[in-house]
Design an enzyme around this catalytic site. Structure first.
Site, mmCIF file in Angstrom:
data_model
loop_
_atom_site.group_PDB
_atom_site.id
_atom_site.type_symbol
_atom_site.label_atom_id
_atom_site.label_comp_id
_atom_site.label_asym_id
_atom_site.label_seq_id
_atom_site.Cartn_x
_atom_site.Cartn_y
_atom_site.Cartn_z
ATOM 1 N N ILE A 17 0.855 -1.191 0.000
ATOM 2 C CA ILE A 17 0.000 0.000 0.000
ATOM 3 C C ILE A 17 0.896 1.247 0.000
ATOM 4 C CG2 ILE A 17 -1.796 1.270 1.224
ATOM 5 C CD1 ILE A 17 -2.579 -1.308 2.622
ATOM 6 N N LYS B 198 5.564 0.070 13.005
ATOM 7 C CA LYS B 198 4.986 0.744 11.843
ATOM 8 C C LYS B 198 4.183 1.971 12.269
ATOM 9 C CE LYS B 198 4.736 -3.574 9.226
ATOM 10 N NZ LYS B 198 3.843 -4.650 8.711
#
Length: 425
Positions: free
Chosen positions: A135, A204
């Site tokens: 993504i 993340k």
């Protein structure tokens, strides 16, 4: 034609995917960059391991050998852990190389330092592959942040945990059975702790926090919980209420500073994560002008991650495409900081003869359902109250219902709603 020389650090699943992608998409790269991309060198860890390295590429176990070639333009790093990755990329930047990394642990710890060093040496850092696999979330958020302010970000950032929850729900298997299957299929490591206990998603999230707000919350204050305590019966009872389990990382500014969480939650069918299954990742962003945006795609694997690294390769070589995020929100101006919100929660209490059924002392809107092991109770409560109960009653499992209606406790225009006041055992 001009030649751009690159080196790849690490030749595992991702490193091999990067080399393969550069070779298979050479025409597209030449069209975009007006130059041929040549992989000159690969850094490996074990010199005795048999590898299928294309002819003409030098391989070595010594990073200095790569720098001594003297003509490397870009270093693409796909190894694991903070060190030696951080030291390698520092050296590369100091030698005038652009760098691209997929290493979320290293970048969560040292991303700002690397970007500052890159600015000083007039090179660029790409880190799209460190978050959400294929993504393009880093580029998308960087574009978005030119004007918008992000009020909240939440994401399914680990494909392994999402796959496990999906398989448990769809096929009725236990956590242990699905984890073993995920390991056989290569979705989970031999030591799956980082995936199933939330560490991978946490790193993340810290990278995204830096991008969005120019800082990270205090790591010790970020609530971090994995999925290993979610069982099949909890899922069945949640589905009777119309909810599905998801493992979600979220970050948002508040009057108390940045608030981060990585934990299992349940979502209703109107929530954007309700239909995100398998190894997919998803990110939902609430921004000041554009409103709510949803990004979804493959979160891991050789080619999705390699795709992100190769796109970053183009990005660092075309500085005009660079967009810088890292916008700090004035936390004392965030709305709602002083208002106490009542959120919906799903509580699971063991069905144990020595533990009488809990009851709520106020409120008529509470629902409950019973299974063999658990009694599930739907109720309202604020964050502070809930975590007090969670600390006092470790046998109870509490999950926020994300995306459900919230009530402002101090708003007199709303009818009085139930709040969790007491559990009696």
């Amino acid at each position: 034609m001009t030649i751009i020389h690159v080196a790849v650090l690490g030749y595992g699943t991702v490193g091999q995917g990067v080399v393969e992608s550069i070779h298979s998409h050479q025409k597209e790269l030449q069209r975009l960059l007006g130059a041929e991309i040549v992989v000159d060198a690969i850094l490996v860890k074990d010199p005795l391991k048999v590898r299928d390295i294309p002819p003409g590429i030098v391989w070595t176990t010594n990073f200095d050998d790569i720098l001594e070639l003297g003509h490397i333009d870009v270093v693409l790093e796909a190894i694991v852990g903070c060190e030696p990755a951080f030291s390698y990329l520092k050296k590369a930047i100091q030698h005038g190389c652009h760098v691209v990394t997929a290493n979320k642990v290293m970048f969560a710890h040292h991303g700002n330092e690397l970007q500052q060093l890159a600015d000083e040496n007039e090179v660029h850092v790409g880190y799209e592959a460190s978050v959400a696999g294929g993504i393009p979330i880093i580029r998308s958020l960087s574009e978005l942040l030119r004007v918008n302010q992000v009020h909240r970000l939440e994401g399914i950032l680990n494909g392994t945990s999402n796959y496990i929850l999906t398989e448990m729900r769809e096929n009725g298997h236990s956590f242990e059975e699905v984890l073993a299957d995920a390991q056989k299929k290569g979705y989970a490591e031999a030591d799956p702790t980082a995936d199933v206990e939330g560490d991978d998603a946490f790193y993340k999230l810290m990278i995204l926090s830096d991008l969005l707000y120019g800082e990270q919350p205090n790591w010790t204050e970020v609530q971090r919980e994995g999925i290993s305590k979610v069982d099949r019966e909890q899922m069945e009872l949640a589905e009777e209420f119309g909810y599905r389990f998801r493992h979600v990382a979220s970050i948002e500014p508040s009057s108390r500073g940045l608030q981060g969480k990585v934990m299992p939650i349940v979502v209703p069918n109107q929530h954007p994560f309700y239909h995100v299954d398998g190894v997919d990742n998803a990110v939902n962003v609430e921004a000041s002008l554009v409103g709510s945006l949803m990004f979804q795609g493959p979160g891991a694997g050789r080619l999705p991650t390699a795709s992100a690294m190769v796109e970053d390769l183009v990005q660092v070589l075309r500085p005009s495409l660079q967009r810088k995020g890292s916008k700090t929100i004035q936390l004392d101006e965030v709305e709602g900081g002083a208002t106490k919100l009542l959120k919906q929660w799903l509580l699971f209490v063991p069905q144990n003869p020595s533990l009488p059924t809990p009851f709520i002392t106020s409120g008529k809107l509470i629902k409950h359902k019973s299974g063999q092991k658990w009694k599930a109770i739907l109720f309202l409560g604020d964050d502070k109250t809930i975590y007090e109960w969670k600390t006092r009653l470790p046998m109870v499992r509490l999950y926020e219902i994300r995306g459900a209606k919230e009530w402002k406790e101090l708003n007199s225009d709303q009818p009085k709603v139930p709040c969790l006041n007491s559990l009696a055992f």
